[in-house]
Motif scaffolding. Structure first.
Motif, PDB file in Angstrom:
ATOM      1  N   SER A 185     -18.433 -70.776  18.772  1.00  9.66           N
ATOM      2  CA  SER A 185     -19.426 -71.853  18.850  1.00  9.66           C
ATOM      3  C   SER A 185     -20.763 -71.353  18.333  1.00  9.66           C
TER       4      SER A 185
ATOM      5  N   SER B  81     -25.150 -72.668  18.225  1.00  5.61           N
ATOM      6  CA  SER B  81     -26.183 -73.641  18.593  1.00  5.61           C
ATOM      7  C   SER B  81     -27.479 -73.218  17.935  1.00  5.61           C
ATOM      8  N   THR B  82     -28.331 -74.187  17.745  1.00  8.13           N
ATOM      9  CA  THR B  82     -29.632 -73.939  17.152  1.00  8.13           C
ATOM     10  C   THR B  82     -30.690 -74.200  18.211  1.00  8.13           C
TER      11      THR B  82
END
Length: 192
Positions: free
Chosen positions: A145, A147-148
């Motif tokens: 995974s 995410s930003t």
């Protein structure tokens, strides 16, 4: 009879005024005493001196209030300065993280590996390449995974060992990932 009635009314109103004034003075004295009790003992004169009068207590309280206001203003300025310094430090740190290598962390979980990568938005690499390295080293990716957050990319990859007897050598995996993530131009040039 009217004079007597008028005299009684005047006496009654005078008595009411006296009572009201006496109650007002008692109330003010009580308030002055409460105000005096709020002043820290170290600011009051020693007990050996005469007791402070109401006016002296009011003056002392006014000086104390003024002192506390100045102190509050000074602390507010210090807080604002600290916040500005912290903000500029954070901006410098963010700039440094963007210009440095991608942060790589591997955790050996016994029968598995957790790979965490943090990079700036301007650093690009393919997640499938990370997965390929893990699989080549004997691990099977279970989850991947990203995410930003702000201007940072966070990647997390969980992998399990394919053959538990053989395992996965995490230092070798880390070295391979580091080679592929770090741009070649930042490695020190070797003398030929």
């Amino acid at each position: 009879m009217k004079k007597r009635l008028a005299s009684t009314i005047d006496d009654s109103t005078k008595l009411d005024r006296k009572t009201i004034e006496r109650n007002r003075r008692i109330h003010m004295k009580s308030l002055c005493h409460q105000l005096g009790s709020l002043i820290p003992p170290n600011l009051k004169p020693p007990k050996s001196k005469l007791m402070l009068g109401q006016q002296d207590q009011l003056d002392l309280a006014a000086r104390y209030i003024k002192h506390m206001r100045e102190r509050i203003e000074k602390l507010k300025r210090q807080k604002e300065q600290a916040m500005l310094n912290q903000s500029s430090d954070r901006k410098m740190l963010d700039k440094n993280v963007d210009t440095k290598l991608t942060i790589l962390e591997l955790r050996d979980l016994g029968s598995g590996i957790e790979v965490m990568l943090v990079s700036g938005l301007n650093k690009t690499f393919m997640l499938y390449e990370v997965i390929s390295v893990l699989e080549e080293e004997g691990a099977e990716v279970v989850t991947a995974s990203f995410s930003t957050v702000g201007d940072k990319l966070f990647y997390v990859v969980h992998a399990q060992v394919k053959i538990s007897r053989v395992g996965v050598e995490t230092t070798r995996v880390k070295d391979r990932l580091q080679e592929f993530i770090a741009p070649l131009e930042i490695w020190p040039e070797e003398d030929v």
